[in-house]
Design a protein around this motif. Structure first.
Motif, PDB file in Angstrom:
ATOM      1  N   VAL A 118     -29.155  17.992 -49.579  1.00 33.51           N
ATOM      2  CA  VAL A 118     -28.160  17.981 -48.494  1.00 33.51           C
ATOM      3  C   VAL A 118     -28.720  17.294 -47.257  1.00 33.51           C
ATOM      4  O   VAL A 118     -28.025  16.522 -46.591  1.00 33.51           O
ATOM      5  CB  VAL A 118     -27.719  19.422 -48.172  1.00 33.51           C
ATOM      6  CG1 VAL A 118     -26.655  19.425 -47.081  1.00 33.51           C
ATOM      7  CG2 VAL A 118     -27.207  20.115 -49.419  1.00 33.51           C
ATOM      8  N   LEU A 119     -29.987  17.548 -46.947  1.00 40.40           N
ATOM      9  CA  LEU A 119     -30.607  16.886 -45.795  1.00 40.40           C
ATOM     10  C   LEU A 119     -30.657  15.382 -45.995  1.00 40.40           C
ATOM     11  O   LEU A 119     -30.391  14.615 -45.047  1.00 40.40           O
ATOM     12  CB  LEU A 119     -32.015  17.448 -45.585  1.00 40.40           C
ATOM     13  CG  LEU A 119     -32.842  16.816 -44.463  1.00 40.40           C
ATOM     14  CD1 LEU A 119     -32.123  16.915 -43.129  1.00 40.40           C
ATOM     15  CD2 LEU A 119     -34.228  17.467 -44.379  1.00 40.40           C
ATOM     16  N   ALA A 120     -30.963  14.947 -47.209  1.00 40.75           N
ATOM     17  CA  ALA A 120     -30.980  13.505 -47.485  1.00 40.75           C
ATOM     18  C   ALA A 120     -29.581  12.906 -47.326  1.00 40.75           C
ATOM     19  O   ALA A 120     -29.421  11.803 -46.772  1.00 40.75           O
ATOM     20  CB  ALA A 120     -31.512  13.253 -48.887  1.00 40.75           C
ATOM     21  N   GLN A 121     -28.559  13.604 -47.782  1.00 40.17           N
ATOM     22  CA  GLN A 121     -27.188  13.125 -47.603  1.00 40.17           C
ATOM     23  C   GLN A 121     -26.806  13.045 -46.129  1.00 40.17           C
ATOM     24  O   GLN A 121     -26.139  12.101 -45.699  1.00 40.17           O
ATOM     25  CB  GLN A 121     -26.223  14.039 -48.355  1.00 40.17           C
ATOM     26  CG  GLN A 121     -26.362  13.989 -49.876  1.00 40.17           C
ATOM     27  CD  GLN A 121     -25.475  15.003 -50.570  1.00 40.17           C
ATOM     28  OE1 GLN A 121     -24.839  15.845 -49.929  1.00 40.17           O
ATOM     29  NE2 GLN A 121     -25.442  14.944 -51.903  1.00 40.17           N
ATOM     30  N   ASN A 122     -27.235  14.046 -45.347  1.00 39.65           N
ATOM     31  CA  ASN A 122     -26.937  14.020 -43.915  1.00 39.65           C
ATOM     32  C   ASN A 122     -27.630  12.858 -43.213  1.00 39.65           C
ATOM     33  O   ASN A 122     -27.071  12.233 -42.303  1.00 39.65           O
ATOM     34  CB  ASN A 122     -27.352  15.341 -43.273  1.00 39.65           C
ATOM     35  CG  ASN A 122     -26.519  16.513 -43.757  1.00 39.65           C
ATOM     36  OD1 ASN A 122     -25.404  16.335 -44.258  1.00 39.65           O
ATOM     37  ND2 ASN A 122     -27.054  17.718 -43.619  1.00 39.65           N
ATOM     38  N   GLY A 124     -30.282  20.677 -38.867  1.00 42.96           N
ATOM     39  CA  GLY A 124     -31.044  21.913 -38.935  1.00 42.96           C
ATOM     40  C   GLY A 124     -30.692  22.753 -40.135  1.00 42.96           C
ATOM     41  O   GLY A 124     -29.668  22.547 -40.804  1.00 42.96           O
ATOM     42  N   THR A 125     -31.570  23.715 -40.406  1.00 41.56           N
ATOM     43  CA  THR A 125     -31.339  24.636 -41.513  1.00 41.56           C
ATOM     44  C   THR A 125     -30.283  25.673 -41.128  1.00 41.56           C
ATOM     45  O   THR A 125     -30.176  26.070 -39.968  1.00 41.56           O
ATOM     46  CB  THR A 125     -32.647  25.344 -41.897  1.00 41.56           C
ATOM     47  OG1 THR A 125     -33.249  25.891 -40.716  1.00 41.56           O
ATOM     48  CG2 THR A 125     -33.600  24.381 -42.558  1.00 41.56           C
ATOM     49  N   GLU A 159     -23.416  23.431 -34.085  1.00 37.86           N
ATOM     50  CA  GLU A 159     -22.087  23.541 -34.686  1.00 37.86           C
ATOM     51  C   GLU A 159     -21.941  22.424 -35.722  1.00 37.86           C
ATOM     52  O   GLU A 159     -22.025  21.239 -35.372  1.00 37.86           O
ATOM     53  CB  GLU A 159     -21.006  23.433 -33.614  1.00 37.86           C
ATOM     54  CG  GLU A 159     -21.061  24.539 -32.569  1.00 37.86           C
ATOM     55  CD  GLU A 159     -19.962  24.386 -31.531  1.00 37.86           C
ATOM     56  OE1 GLU A 159     -18.799  24.137 -31.938  1.00 37.86           O
ATOM     57  OE2 GLU A 159     -20.261  24.494 -30.335  1.00 37.86           O
ATOM     58  N   HIS A 160     -21.708  22.819 -36.961  1.00 37.33           N
ATOM     59  CA  HIS A 160     -21.657  21.849 -38.051  1.00 37.33           C
ATOM     60  C   HIS A 160     -20.527  20.851 -37.826  1.00 37.33           C
ATOM     61  O   HIS A 160     -19.391  21.217 -37.510  1.00 37.33           O
ATOM     62  CB  HIS A 160     -21.452  22.577 -39.379  1.00 37.33           C
ATOM     63  CG  HIS A 160     -21.572  21.705 -40.578  1.00 37.33           C
ATOM     64  ND1 HIS A 160     -22.738  21.052 -40.907  1.00 37.33           N
ATOM     65  CD2 HIS A 160     -20.667  21.366 -41.539  1.00 37.33           C
ATOM     66  CE1 HIS A 160     -22.562  20.357 -42.010  1.00 37.33           C
ATOM     67  NE2 HIS A 160     -21.309  20.530 -42.423  1.00 37.33           N
ATOM     68  N   ASN A 161     -20.858  19.565 -37.973  1.00 38.59           N
ATOM     69  CA  ASN A 161     -19.927  18.450 -37.784  1.00 38.59           C
ATOM     70  C   ASN A 161     -19.455  18.305 -36.338  1.00 38.59           C
ATOM     71  O   ASN A 161     -18.545  17.516 -36.068  1.00 38.59           O
ATOM     72  CB  ASN A 161     -18.694  18.575 -38.693  1.00 38.59           C
ATOM     73  CG  ASN A 161     -19.004  18.238 -40.139  1.00 38.59           C
ATOM     74  OD1 ASN A 161     -19.862  17.397 -40.423  1.00 38.59           O
ATOM     75  ND2 ASN A 161     -18.336  18.916 -41.066  1.00 38.59           N
ATOM     76  N   VAL A 162     -20.077  19.037 -35.392  1.00 38.66           N
ATOM     77  CA  VAL A 162     -19.715  18.909 -33.974  1.00 38.66           C
ATOM     78  C   VAL A 162     -20.924  18.434 -33.170  1.00 38.66           C
ATOM     79  O   VAL A 162     -20.880  17.372 -32.551  1.00 38.66           O
ATOM     80  CB  VAL A 162     -19.180  20.238 -33.413  1.00 38.66           C
ATOM     81  CG1 VAL A 162     -18.851  20.094 -31.925  1.00 38.66           C
ATOM     82  CG2 VAL A 162     -17.964  20.693 -34.193  1.00 38.66           C
ATOM     83  N   THR A 163     -21.980  19.222 -33.160  1.00 35.59           N
ATOM     84  CA  THR A 163     -23.201  18.827 -32.465  1.00 35.59           C
ATOM     85  C   THR A 163     -24.310  18.436 -33.432  1.00 35.59           C
ATOM     86  O   THR A 163     -25.390  18.045 -32.995  1.00 35.59           O
ATOM     87  CB  THR A 163     -23.708  19.975 -31.579  1.00 35.59           C
ATOM     88  OG1 THR A 163     -24.026  21.108 -32.400  1.00 35.59           O
ATOM     89  CG2 THR A 163     -22.653  20.377 -30.563  1.00 35.59           C
ATOM     90  N   GLY A 164     -24.071  18.547 -34.728  1.00 38.61           N
ATOM     91  CA  GLY A 164     -25.055  18.183 -35.729  1.00 38.61           C
ATOM     92  C   GLY A 164     -24.589  18.567 -37.112  1.00 38.61           C
ATOM     93  O   GLY A 164     -23.399  18.830 -37.339  1.00 38.61           O
ATOM     94  N   LEU A 165     -25.530  18.589 -38.054  1.00 34.15           N
ATOM     95  CA  LEU A 165     -25.225  18.914 -39.443  1.00 34.15           C
ATOM     96  C   LEU A 165     -26.240  19.937 -39.945  1.00 34.15           C
ATOM     97  O   LEU A 165     -27.430  19.855 -39.621  1.00 34.15           O
ATOM     98  CB  LEU A 165     -25.278  17.655 -40.319  1.00 34.15           C
ATOM     99  CG  LEU A 165     -24.281  16.543 -39.957  1.00 34.15           C
ATOM    100  CD1 LEU A 165     -24.591  15.282 -40.762  1.00 34.15           C
ATOM    101  CD2 LEU A 165     -22.854  16.990 -40.203  1.00 34.15           C
ATOM    102  N   LEU A 166     -25.773  20.901 -40.738  1.00 31.22           N
ATOM    103  CA  LEU A 166     -26.620  21.969 -41.258  1.00 31.22           C
ATOM    104  C   LEU A 166     -26.847  21.785 -42.752  1.00 31.22           C
ATOM    105  O   LEU A 166     -26.020  21.193 -43.453  1.00 31.22           O
ATOM    106  CB  LEU A 166     -25.981  23.339 -40.992  1.00 31.22           C
ATOM    107  CG  LEU A 166     -25.772  23.719 -39.519  1.00 31.22           C
ATOM    108  CD1 LEU A 166     -25.024  25.042 -39.419  1.00 31.22           C
ATOM    109  CD2 LEU A 166     -27.106  23.803 -38.785  1.00 31.22           C
TER     110      LEU A 166
END
Length: 697
Positions: A647-651, A619-620, A630-637
């Motif tokens: 950044v989204l492509a890297q995630n 998510g943004t 939560e970044h690196n816990v429930t997802g990536l921002l």
């Protein structure tokens, strides 16, 4: 002697009176001949009888008509009304209208059926996606297959529109005008082309991708449960149930679309009814398809948006408005009943400046403002300070929750669980649902499905998501080409070495200290070993809903243009026409992306729904999303705008290569939903809102 004689005279008289009381008539004791018919005694004795009718034959009909003339008039009115309906039906549906009206006796218009078929086809195509994309010839030509498939497969996409009486009258006049002349041959040709194309419409489009879903029938078959089977879900032991019992509530809907605010208000009304409250709904705009669902859930809708709704609200214990768009109704209600401002709780679910400007004149007059997230509350309070608006009380924050139906299917304990539908059994059924839906879409275990479900508009950022996915796919193809060239070079070297040493046994070829067998070298597949020795998956993207009435046509066209210009991306893109049954889509997916731009999502209910189904969320870093994920816990921002694309492509690449990280985020996401975002958590916070609003009016 005299006494005895008198006594003897009295006894017969007594006997006569006794016989009169017992028989009720003098006929047993006195003869009719002894009392003349015109004597007063006869008239007095026979006054209770029906008088003799004189002239029965001449006056019988007139008397009957006089006594039954009301029935006669009712019969006459009924016959007249039936005749009127018959004439109207004949005029509307008869094929010989001209002959009936006396204006002509020409032959029947043979082109009416052709025109009706063509009109139905045009109406079907008007509801499709390509109706707004006719400026580009190539796009219009290729998008027709997707749009007709939408009309055919989408259960929730209407094929016909209700036409007004004026439009029908115009069509009748047009048909009358054409009946006198010959039918144009071009109409027949066009209609023939449409009829020939219908059986051959493909579900796949090589330019834009594949159209899939909806999967409502698959859900019903596998889960063996549907929302129609639900009963009351109120927990009588909670404070919310005891507080709302026998109270009267008015809920203000700004529209009836399948979006966050109307759905949340409908579920809130359902819970109030389940807990014993009296609920009435005021609908400012009937745009959308929730009216039938409101009727099914027995939520009373007040048709009048003015005086009747104001009078009903005056008698209610609390009025809850579910959108900033309700500002006009609230303002009129306060003008009509100034004291009613103290019983209005305004649940605002938008976070854009234009909504604030629309509602700023009423913000300081209502009893309380309710927001969905901390970031939204701070933003609106900041705007109020800029406009010098003083609120009557400090705002409350009531986040949305995962409804009982989705929590039930996701395998999270809810009020819908029964011994035959326990959480363990629902987890098993959800796995079967995942396998069935993925098989119907055409996915394999090696595919990572990324989904994004919302209306298609610039604020949701679907075009930026497509750009990120395309960069991942293009870079993956470039890397695969380089590795395949290196493998082919190594293979040529091995073949040269084999020719030089035919009598020797070929030794294994070493690559980075590892043994590479001939079988691996001979494969030409896109799956390659990653850093951890696992298999890298291929990326697939599903976007919905392309059938939503809230979509922006120009923005949809920009998505189609992008996909057309990137053929490799189109092979990995799926579209779904409707998102009314999302449990199947969540079950089939591996990752969820919420790419809202600007100030971000107000809250993002789809975020917690995806987490409930165990999906990592990308998510943004804005709005309510950063409060949930939560970044690196429930997802990536990632950042908003074009800088966030990289950044989204890297995630996306990170999750493609690390299945273990996806599983860990899946577990943590479900834990957070069960800890913070279930139904009981939302209503527990609503208790404070109701108590504060009812404390002093």
């Amino acid at each position: 002697m005299e006494e005895s004689s008198n006594r003897g005279e009295f006894q017969p008289n007594l006997a006569k009176q006794t016989s009169l009381r017992l028989g009720g008539s003098f006929k047993s004791t006195l003869s009719g001949r002894s009392s003349p018919r015109n004597s007063p005694s006869f008239r007095r004795l026979n006054s209770g009888r029906t008088p003799r009718r004189e002239g029965r034959n001449s006056l019988g009909g007139a008397l009957w008509f006089r006594s039954n003339r009301l029935l006669f008039w009712l019969l006459l009115i009924t016959l007249w009304a039936y005749l009127g309906f018959f004439v109207q039906s004949w005029w509307a549906h008869s094929d010989k209208k001209e002959e009936f009206s006396g204006f002509g006796t020409g032959p029947r218009n043979t082109g009416s059926d052709v025109e009706q078929v063509q009109r139905r086809d045009l109406l079907a195509s008007d509801n499709s996606l390509s109706a707004n994309n006719e400026t580009d010839a190539n796009i219009a030509g290729t998008s027709k297959t997707i749009n007709v498939a939408l009309a055919k497969k989408g259960n929730d996409v209407p094929l016909h529109r209700k036409t007004s009486s004026k439009k029908r009258s115009r069509r009748r006049r047009a048909s009358k005008g054409k009946s006198s002349g010959k039918l144009k041959p071009t109409t027949e040709v066009k209609n023939a082309d449409i009829e020939e194309q219908e059986p051959e419409i493909p579900t796949a489009n090589s330019t834009y991708g594949l159209l899939v879903g909806p999967f409502g029938s698959v859900e019903d078959r596998i889960l063996e449960w549907s929302p129609e089977k639900r009963s009351g879900t109120c927990n009588r032991k909670e404070d919310f149930a005891r507080l709302v019992w026998s109270r009267r509530f008015i809920l203000i809907f700004h529209e009836l679309s399948m979006t966050g605010a109307p759905l949340s208000m409908m579920e809130f009304a359902t819970e109030l009814l389940s807990c014993g409250a009296t609920v009435s709904a005021v609908v400012l705009s009937k745009k959308g398809g929730l009216m039938s669902e409101l009727t099914r859930r027995r939520i009373k809708v007040i048709e009048d948006k003015a005086d009747l709704s104001f009078k009903t609200a005056m008698k209610a214990d609390l009025v809850i408005a579910g959108s900033a768009v309700c500002a006009s109704w609230i303002e009129q209600y306060i003008e009509h009943f100034p004291a009613g401002a103290s019983q209005v709780a305004w649940w605002i679910m938008e976070n854009r400046r234009e909504y604030f400007d629309r509602s700023k004149d009423v913000l300081g007059r209502v009893k309380m403002l309710v927001f969905l997230s901390e970031s939204q509350s701070k933003q609106w309070q900041k705007w109020c300070e800029e406009e010098r608006i003083k609120l009557r009380s400090y705002p409350e924050i009531v986040p949305l929750s995962v409804n009982d139906e989705l929590a039930f299917v996701a395998g999270i304990p809810s009020t819908l669980n029964t011994p035959s539908f326990s959480t363990e059994k629902m987890v098993e059924k959800r796995q079967l649902l995942r396998e069935s839906v993925r098989k119907e879409i055409g996915l394999t275990d090696n595919d990572m499905l990324v989904i994004s479900l919302s209306s298609i508009n610039p604020g949701k950022g679907q075009l930026l998501l497509l750009e990120s996915v395309s960069s991942v796919l293009e870079q993956g193809l470039l890397q695969d080409d380089k590795k395949m060239k290196k493998l082919s070079t190594m293979k040529e070297g091995i073949s040269t070495l084999a020719r030089k040493h035919r009598n020797r046994k070929l030794l294994p070829v070493l690559k980075n200290g590892k043994v590479a067998s001939n079988d691996i070298l001979s494969r030409r597949k896109q799956v390659l070993p990653n850093d951890k020795g696992t298999i890298q998956q291929s990326l697939k993207l599903l976007i919905g809903s392309v059938g939503s009435k809230s979509n922006k046509a120009d923005y949809v066209k920009s998505l189609l243009n992008f996909v057309e210009q990137h053929p490799n991306t189109s092979k990995s893109v799926f579209w779904t026409p409707a998102t009314t049954r999302v449990a199947s889509l969540y079950s089939a997916a591996d990752v969820y992306v919420i790419n809202s731009q600007g100030l971000g999502e107000t809250f993002g209910r789809v975020t917690i729904e995806a987490m409930a189904f165990g999906l990592p969320v990308l998510g943004t870093e804005a709005g309510g999303t950063q409060e949930i994920v939560e970044h690196n816990v429930t997802g990536l921002l990632h950042p908003v705008g074009h800088p966030g694309n990289l950044v989204l492509a890297q995630n996306l690449r990170f999750l493609l290569k690390n299945q273990s990280a996806r599983k860990q985020m899946s577990v943590e996401g479900r834990k957070k939903v069960q800890r913070m975002y279930l139904k009981q958590h939302m209503y527990k916070k609503f208790v404070e809102v109701i108590v504060r609003c009812m404390r002093s009016k």
